[in-house]
Design an enzyme around this catalytic site. Sequence first.
Site, PDB file in Angstrom:
ATOM      1  N   GLU A 117      -0.224  16.558  13.810  1.00  0.00           N
ATOM      2  CA  GLU A 117       1.076  15.869  13.827  1.00  0.00           C
ATOM      3  C   GLU A 117       1.020  14.671  12.894  1.00  0.00           C
ATOM      4  OE1 GLU A 117       1.613  14.618  17.904  1.00  0.00           O
ATOM      5  OE2 GLU A 117       0.666  16.471  18.578  1.00  0.00           O
ATOM      6  N   LYS A 119       1.298  10.702  12.239  1.00  0.00           N
ATOM      7  CA  LYS A 119       1.085   9.497  13.049  1.00  0.00           C
ATOM      8  C   LYS A 119       2.123   8.465  12.628  1.00  0.00           C
ATOM      9  CE  LYS A 119      -2.562   6.365  14.533  1.00  0.00           C
ATOM     10  NZ  LYS A 119      -1.946   5.087  14.257  1.00  0.00           N
ATOM     11  N   ASP A 121       4.202   5.045  12.471  1.00  0.00           N
ATOM     12  CA  ASP A 121       3.741   3.655  12.520  1.00  0.00           C
ATOM     13  C   ASP A 121       4.817   2.791  13.171  1.00  0.00           C
ATOM     14  OD1 ASP A 121       1.956   1.700  12.170  1.00  0.00           O
ATOM     15  OD2 ASP A 121       2.291   1.422  10.021  1.00  0.00           O
ATOM     16  N   TYR A 229       5.705  12.300  21.402  1.00  0.00           N
ATOM     17  CA  TYR A 229       4.575  13.133  20.979  1.00  0.00           C
ATOM     18  C   TYR A 229       3.637  13.540  22.107  1.00  0.00           C
ATOM     19  CZ  TYR A 229       2.412   8.556  21.080  1.00  0.00           C
ATOM     20  OH  TYR A 229       1.996   7.319  21.474  1.00  0.00           O
ATOM     21  N   LYS A 317      -6.515   8.708   8.805  1.00  0.00           N
ATOM     22  CA  LYS A 317      -5.714   7.640   8.220  1.00  0.00           C
ATOM     23  C   LYS A 317      -5.460   7.906   6.736  1.00  0.00           C
ATOM     24  CE  LYS A 317      -5.070   4.550  11.451  1.00  0.00           C
ATOM     25  NZ  LYS A 317      -5.199   3.191  11.159  1.00  0.00           N
ATOM     26  N   CYS A 411      -4.751 -28.022 -16.866  1.00  0.00           N
ATOM     27  CA  CYS A 411      -3.759 -27.577 -15.877  1.00  0.00           C
ATOM     28  C   CYS A 411      -2.500 -27.093 -16.599  1.00  0.00           C
ATOM     29  CB  CYS A 411      -3.420 -28.732 -14.937  1.00  0.00           C
ATOM     30  SG  CYS A 411      -1.983 -28.403 -13.903  1.00  0.00           S
ATOM     31  N   CYS A 414       0.408 -29.901 -15.833  1.00  0.00           N
ATOM     32  CA  CYS A 414       0.375 -31.288 -16.298  1.00  0.00           C
ATOM     33  C   CYS A 414      -0.567 -31.494 -17.478  1.00  0.00           C
ATOM     34  CB  CYS A 414       0.002 -32.231 -15.162  1.00  0.00           C
ATOM     35  SG  CYS A 414      -1.723 -32.064 -14.657  1.00  0.00           S
ATOM     36  N   CYS A 429      -6.954 -28.593 -10.489  1.00  0.00           N
ATOM     37  CA  CYS A 429      -6.429 -29.628 -11.361  1.00  0.00           C
ATOM     38  C   CYS A 429      -6.709 -30.936 -10.633  1.00  0.00           C
ATOM     39  CB  CYS A 429      -4.924 -29.425 -11.520  1.00  0.00           C
ATOM     40  SG  CYS A 429      -4.054 -30.913 -12.010  1.00  0.00           S
ATOM     41  N   CYS A 434      -0.204 -34.659 -10.757  1.00  0.00           N
ATOM     42  CA  CYS A 434       0.313 -33.425 -11.364  1.00  0.00           C
ATOM     43  C   CYS A 434       1.603 -33.017 -10.647  1.00  0.00           C
ATOM     44  CB  CYS A 434      -0.723 -32.319 -11.226  1.00  0.00           C
ATOM     45  SG  CYS A 434      -0.086 -30.686 -11.625  1.00  0.00           S
TER      46      CYS A 434
END
Length: 675
Positions: A117, A119, A121, A229, A317, A411, A414, A429, A434
């Site tokens: 079957e 599965k 979720d 099920y 799975k 950075c 800045c 940074c 900044c």
Amino acid sequence: MTEEEAKKRIEELRKLIEYHNWRYYVLDSPEISDAEYDALMRELLELEEKFPQFVTPDSPTQRVGAPPLEIFPTYRHRVPMLSLQNAFSEEELIAFDKRIKRFLGMPESERVEYCAELKMDGLAVSLVYENGVFTHGSTRGDGFEGEEVTPNLRTIRSIPLRINTPDPPSFIEVRGEVIMHKRDFEALNKQRAEAGEPLFANPRNAAAGSVRQLDSSITAQRKLDIFCYGVGGCEGYEFQTQYQILETLRDWGFKVNPYFRLCKGIEEVIEYCKEWMEKHHELPYETDGAVVKVNSLSLQEELGTLARSPRWAIAFKFPAEQGITQVEDIIVQVGRTGTLTPVAVLTPVEVGGVTISRATLHNEDEIRRLGVKIKDWVVVQRAGEVIPEVVAVVTSRRTGEEKEFQMPDRCPVCGSEVVRLPDEVAYRCINYSCPAQVKERIYHFASRDAMNIEGLGKEWVDKLVDVGLLKDSADIYFLKLWDLLKLERMGEKLARKLLGNIEKSKNNELYRLIFALGIRHVGESTARLLAQHFRSLDRLMDASLEEISQIPGIGRVVGESIYRFFREPHNRELIRKLGEAGVKMAEEEAVVPGEKPLEGQRIVFTGGLRSMERSEAEEIVAKLGGIPTSSVSKNTTLVVVGENPGSKYQKALELGIKTINEDEFLEMIRPYVEV
Ligand code: IVH
């Protein structure tokens, strides 16, 4: 109309309506128009109103309208709701088949008959029918006891209120998975986004959150569906095989997923799994695997169960949802503490029904581990609720045009120097001013759980920083009306309101201010501990490392982070400015000096309280010596369950932590505070 005639017509109408319900919600093939259906329903409602003595819980009019509950009653399953062992590969399925044959003493060459079957979720539920009438519906809970959610499950139209057979079993537990279709999930999240409500991470959470509502009228507004099920306890009916269970449930009017298949031997099972591994994305709901069950119930019985799962079933799975796309660019984002995070900008790609256009690359080490370059084709993955990630590079598609990514040494916001601290994977940074960091710090400062300055959201903070009006969080308290009016789209009414909210925040509880400072590792509950212990920011600021670290619940690492924070001149300057602006920096003694009836208790609130805001309740707990905490763990001592409690309630039940309702909470605190 005589009473006798009314009774007869009511019966007829119920049968008709349930029949059309079944056509519409279970078979997805209605025979009549919505208007015709509504007319039948209206006639029934009117008759039931005139003859209330004939209203029964299994009437289709009773699907909605139950009064809200205080708390979910617990429900003990007759037969426990077990979980499943997992298989992730063909080999593991073969091993499962071998184990079964060995256990049953069957020759290896023989083929076991399996029922395969999908599965689904969603959220597992158990539906109890007594003499054919739906009487109790519950969640799985810990497998033995769940929460009774009957009024909520009644609102799901694909759950029959009566078993459609003249000769129903006297008692049966039907097991199924409540799900939300992908399109209904998207519509729900869109609606929530517009209302500013938090979004659900995935359809499973949305389904679970909708079923676990104390007010069934909320569940009724959500579009939920079910696939049945299996059967738990049953009296007055004999089943021989799993396949027969599914067919019978379907005949009785339950919704059963149509894609189950009888498989002779594990080879056919493997075929089924492979087929659905490819196809399952096309389904309008989420499935995360296939469930393989030994078909014969007498063999199932012989095989028996392990601690928490049956020996006769296994879940195969499906691998996490993946897609392939191209990296257009790699950009770098700067966080509150200056951390630089590389992010892949992708050619938009659909993965499991969701369009992905960005994926985090975490840090430089991760980029190196993956070997990813700009213009590379990559595999992106969306596993459950986590943010999309790049998991691999498709090197075979390289053309030579790809470019190495260099972590910038400046950075990107800045332009200041970037460093990599020893023992850390992240680059930072180090410019405290900044703008990216400044913005992040101010967002946090003004946010709801911190200083809670309503109206000062990200957009306004961005503008105020960009025009130079905010250089740090304390500048918020020096904003003037004419400053605000200079901003585009800021009218006088809005500006006055914002200034009012800013003013109000000056009197916040001390813990809010401590949390708002954004000290690393200091979340809301640590901030409460600090506020409770020191009662003033001055005292906290000048505390020794020893004193801080010795506070129960703080420890060395967090203690050091706090101590270091207050040694930074810019942090001390910020606090001085906040004090100058008139922000409250100390708290009077507790209401009941000396009395700490909740000392040592770690208390979590879940759901809404009728009598006060959650923050007030937490405040009281703190005043009485307890520690209000935001999440449930094994250290939690008590959970106060309000209306519509969330997953914390479930967690408390799982961990066996004591729960009380709002009235019990009020009773507990009443001797000490006025409520
Ligand atoms: S059989 C003892 N069949 O998967 C057998 N479970 O870990 C127990 N689920 O949340 C379950 N689709 O609700 C079975 N076709 C299916 C299923 C299914 C989804 C869920 C189940 C539970 C989990 C089992």
